[in-house]
Motif scaffolding. Structure first.
Motif, mmCIF file in Angstrom:
data_model
loop_
_atom_site.group_PDB
_atom_site.id
_atom_site.type_symbol
_atom_site.label_atom_id
_atom_site.label_comp_id
_atom_site.label_asym_id
_atom_site.label_seq_id
_atom_site.Cartn_x
_atom_site.Cartn_y
_atom_site.Cartn_z
ATOM 1 N N VAL A 69 25.240 -2.601 -31.562
ATOM 2 C CA VAL A 69 24.100 -3.247 -32.214
ATOM 3 C C VAL A 69 22.893 -2.332 -32.018
ATOM 4 O O VAL A 69 22.376 -2.216 -30.909
ATOM 5 C CB VAL A 69 23.809 -4.647 -31.625
ATOM 6 N N GLU A 82 19.102 -0.978 -31.915
ATOM 7 C CA GLU A 82 17.872 -1.636 -31.459
ATOM 8 C C GLU A 82 17.132 -2.312 -32.614
ATOM 9 O O GLU A 82 16.667 -3.435 -32.478
ATOM 10 C CB GLU A 82 16.961 -0.608 -30.765
ATOM 11 N N ARG A 101 18.722 -5.828 -33.671
ATOM 12 C CA ARG A 101 18.972 -6.872 -32.665
ATOM 13 C C ARG A 101 18.529 -8.251 -33.150
ATOM 14 O O ARG A 101 19.067 -9.256 -32.728
ATOM 15 C CB ARG A 101 18.300 -6.531 -31.353
#
Length: 171
Positions: A86, A88, A91
């Protein structure tokens, strides 16, 4: 035709026919047979295990064991350990409380190809017996998308031992 309902009477009839044909001098009477069955049933008592012998599994709800992916209008569930990467900046797409309408993984993944990618893995990788090598993991991470492990076209959880986060050199 014999079925499970009429099999027992046929077997008993066959047994009694056998006794009639071959004599019952050496055969047991029905009373002797019942006594023998009762004595063998008494000998075959099975000790019931105590509840303390079993380890109680921790119960989790579906939401507790899943990751929720959302695009704001729609959301779907995937196993938590199906999320291989995932970034940044994405997120916010992995949420703790869903909003909008729940849709199937198939529809959700088709709707969000710009930020969602599927990585096909085999069952050995999911179990942890065949790792994803570091180079493959590095290539996946550089896509800039959320990477979900899939088997076929369905999300599948991956053992943490399958993902090698560093290069291993064998000598």
């Amino acid at each position: 035709m014999l079925t499970s309902r009429n099999l027992k009477p046929v077997l008993l009839a066959g047994f009694y026919s056998f006794l009639t044909l071959y004599g019952s001098a050496n055969a047991m009477s029905s009373a002797e047979l019942l006594a023998l069955q009762k004595s063998s049933a008494d000998k075959q008592t099975i000790a019931e295990p105590s509840i303390s012998q079993f380890k109680k599994a921790k119960k989790k709800s579906l939401l507790e064991s899943s990751a929720i992916l959302s695009n704001g209008k729609y959301w779907t569930l995937v196993p938590k350990n199906a999320l291989l990467h995932v970034p940044e900046n994405l997120r916010s797409k992995v949420v703790t409380s869903p909003r909008g309408k729940l849709i199937s993984w198939k529809d959700f993944s088709a709707m969000n190809p710009a930020w969602l990618s599927k990585e096909k893995i085999d069952i050995a990788t999911a179990k942890g017996s065949s790792p994803i090598n570091y180079e493959r993991f590095k290539v996946m991470s550089n896509r800039g998308k959320i990477i979900v492990a899939v088997l076929g076209d369905n999300p599948i959880g991956v053992s943490s031992s399958s993902v090698q986060k560093e290069v291993t050199v064998s000598m």
